[in-house]
Design a protein around this motif. Structure first.
Motif, short mmCIF file in Angstrom:
data_model
loop_
_atom_site.label_atom_id
_atom_site.label_comp_id
_atom_site.label_asym_id
_atom_site.label_seq_id
_atom_site.Cartn_x
_atom_site.Cartn_y
_atom_site.Cartn_z
N PHE A 110 39.03 61.83 -45.93
CA PHE A 110 38.03 62.57 -46.71
C PHE A 110 36.75 61.75 -46.90
N TYR A 116 34.74 62.18 -43.74
CA TYR A 116 34.02 63.44 -43.85
C TYR A 116 32.82 63.31 -44.80
N SER A 117 33.01 62.55 -45.88
CA SER A 117 31.93 62.37 -46.86
C SER A 117 30.73 61.67 -46.24
N SER A 157 40.15 72.08 -53.29
CA SER A 157 38.78 72.47 -52.98
C SER A 157 37.77 71.54 -53.66
N TYR A 178 36.90 68.82 -51.26
CA TYR A 178 35.94 69.28 -50.24
C TYR A 178 34.54 69.43 -50.84
N ILE A 208 32.84 66.19 -50.85
CA ILE A 208 32.22 65.92 -49.54
C ILE A 208 30.83 66.55 -49.50
#
Length: 450
Positions: free
Chosen positions: A310, A313-314, A359, A362, A365
């Protein structure tokens, strides 16, 4: 705008180590008539080098928390040791720049960075939390030299009207280093299987000691590769010619530090920029420090290696956010872009704080993407309000000193997490910080319209 070439610059250009030359000319305000592309690219490559070190801290926080049995508050001292180095060294770095050159400060920074990474090797054998913090502090000394010089230098190395855009472009390289750091940590530090907490829970105290020592040895691997990269960078910088980027007035050499401090202390717009940068850097550091832990808390079935994805992705989102912000800045003012991103960022952080499912991770991110224009725009705007260019180097150093927010805000968020018993709720601290950026942006727009 006239061009200058002082006696010291002629000697500087005659340095036999400067094998890679440039063809830009120095203007009397410290800027160049055009940007030397190779030098600008090389300068921009410094940004991912400190991005890698900063993102590895997020790995270390997760690793050290269980190995040394730390609270969220105590684990955040990784960031405190790191950013305290920035705070303490920025002014000495600026004085070296003022007396010598940006290039020399960069070389000193690279050397100190190499030394700091090398200290991880003896730290792993001593195997105490405090010794690792000392190694991180040493790395931060080198990075303080790099940031103090590179941020200001990037805005100066070309025409003045493109100073903010240049710094934003250089900053776009930063998340590439962050991604590199997280990938190195994900595959070299974290392992497969159960989480560290689960693995250590079934061991005797003696077995835990042996296991912890093995895990600490894994923290060395990313820094070994960083040292190799840094040595190459040091050699290239050593043989490349760089401009002085200093104003023509000789008075710049004679400005007393006390005079500079007095001037900057009385500059209200400069102070506003410093405060805003403090909260922004603190917010960015805190969000990235606890994203891995947030993912593991909201989804107990994943381990550290899975959760670190994650963060990859960030940082990809951070890169994309910077790229999009640069595109917007070619159409509208940087201040309007900063305001738009910070308003959306504030709303996104509220979602992270109060929605109790994956969520929220996400959305964290997305928050990283909305960090895009913040640092570079606030930095450039704050530096621009310093009209007396005798104080440019020190002003840039003080802006870098505001990075101390990265040492304090994560501690506050960790404390809120410990007190409330909810790591997720602690992200309310980031909302307050983003709100500060919103207020600053609104004030800048009003100031421009006066």
């Amino acid at each position: 705008m006239s061009t200058i070439e002082t006696k010291s610059e002629k000697v500087y250009k005659g340095n036999p180590l400067n094998l890679i030359k440039m063809n830009s000319k120095q203007l009397d305000d410290g800027y160049l008539d055009k940007t030397p592309i190779f030098q600008f690219i090389l300068l921009s490559i410094l940004f991912p080098l400190w991005g890698a070190a900063a993102s590895l801290n997020d790995i270390l926080i997760t690793q050290f928390k269980h190995i040394f049995t730390l609270s969220d508050f105590a684990s955040a001292f990784v960031q405190s040791a790191f950013y305290a180095g920035y705070f303490l060294v920025a002014i000495p770095a600026s004085l070296i720049i003022k007396k010598t050159s940006y290039k020399l400060a960069i070389l000193i920074g690279l050397i100190c960075y190499i030394i700091g990474c090398s200290l991880f090797f003896p730290a792993s054998h001593v195997a105490t939390y405090s010794v690792f913090l000392m190694a991180l502090f040493a790395i931060a000394i080198g990075l303080s030299f790099l940031e103090t010089s590179a941020n200001t230098y990037s805005s100066l190395i070309g025409p003045k009207r493109f100073s903010t855009l240049r710094l934003n472009i250089s900053q776009t390289f930063y998340p590439l280093g962050s991604i590199l750091g997280i990938v190195l940590g994900k595959y070299l530090v974290f392992g497969n299987g159960p989480t560290l907490e689960e693995q250590m829970s079934g061991l005797t105290p003696a077995e835990q000691t042996v296991f912890a020592a093995e895990m600490l040895q894994k923290t060395l691997l990313p820094y070994k590769y960083l040292v190799m990269i840094l040595v190459v960078a040091l050699i290239i910088f050593l043989i490349t010619e760089f401009p002085k980027s200093k104003p023509a007035k000789s008075a710049i050499e004679n400005a007393k530090i006390s005079e500079t401090f007095k001037c900057l202390a009385n500059n209200k717009e400069f102070i506003k920029g410093i405060v805003t940068q403090f909260f922004y850097v603190g917010m960015q550091t805190a969000v990235w420090s606890f994203t891995i832990r947030l993912a593991m808390q909201l989804n107990p079935t994943i381990n550290e290696r899975d959760a670190s994805t994650f963060m990859i992705y960030s940082f990809i989102a951070f890169f994309v956010g910077k790229f999009i912000a640069n595109l917007f800045m070619s159409k509208v003012s940087p201040t309007k872009v900063l305001l738009g991103f910070s308003v959306l960022g504030s709303l996104a952080v509220l979602y992270v704080t109060f929605v109790p499912n994956m969520s929220a991770v996400y959305m964290a991110i997305v928050v990283s993407g909305l960090f895009g224009p913040c640092w570079a725009t606030i930095y450039s705007k704050t530096l621009d309000v310093v009209k007396d260019k005798r104080h440019t180097e020190t002003a840039g150093a003080i802006i870098v000193m505001s990075i101390i927010g990265g040492a304090i805000i994560p501690l506050i968020q960790g404390l809120v997490s410990d007190i409330s018993g909810s790591l997720q709720f602690s992200f309310i601290v980031a909302f307050v910080c983003f709100a500060v950026v919103v207020v600053y942006s609104i004030g800048q727009l009003r100031h421009q319209n006066v």
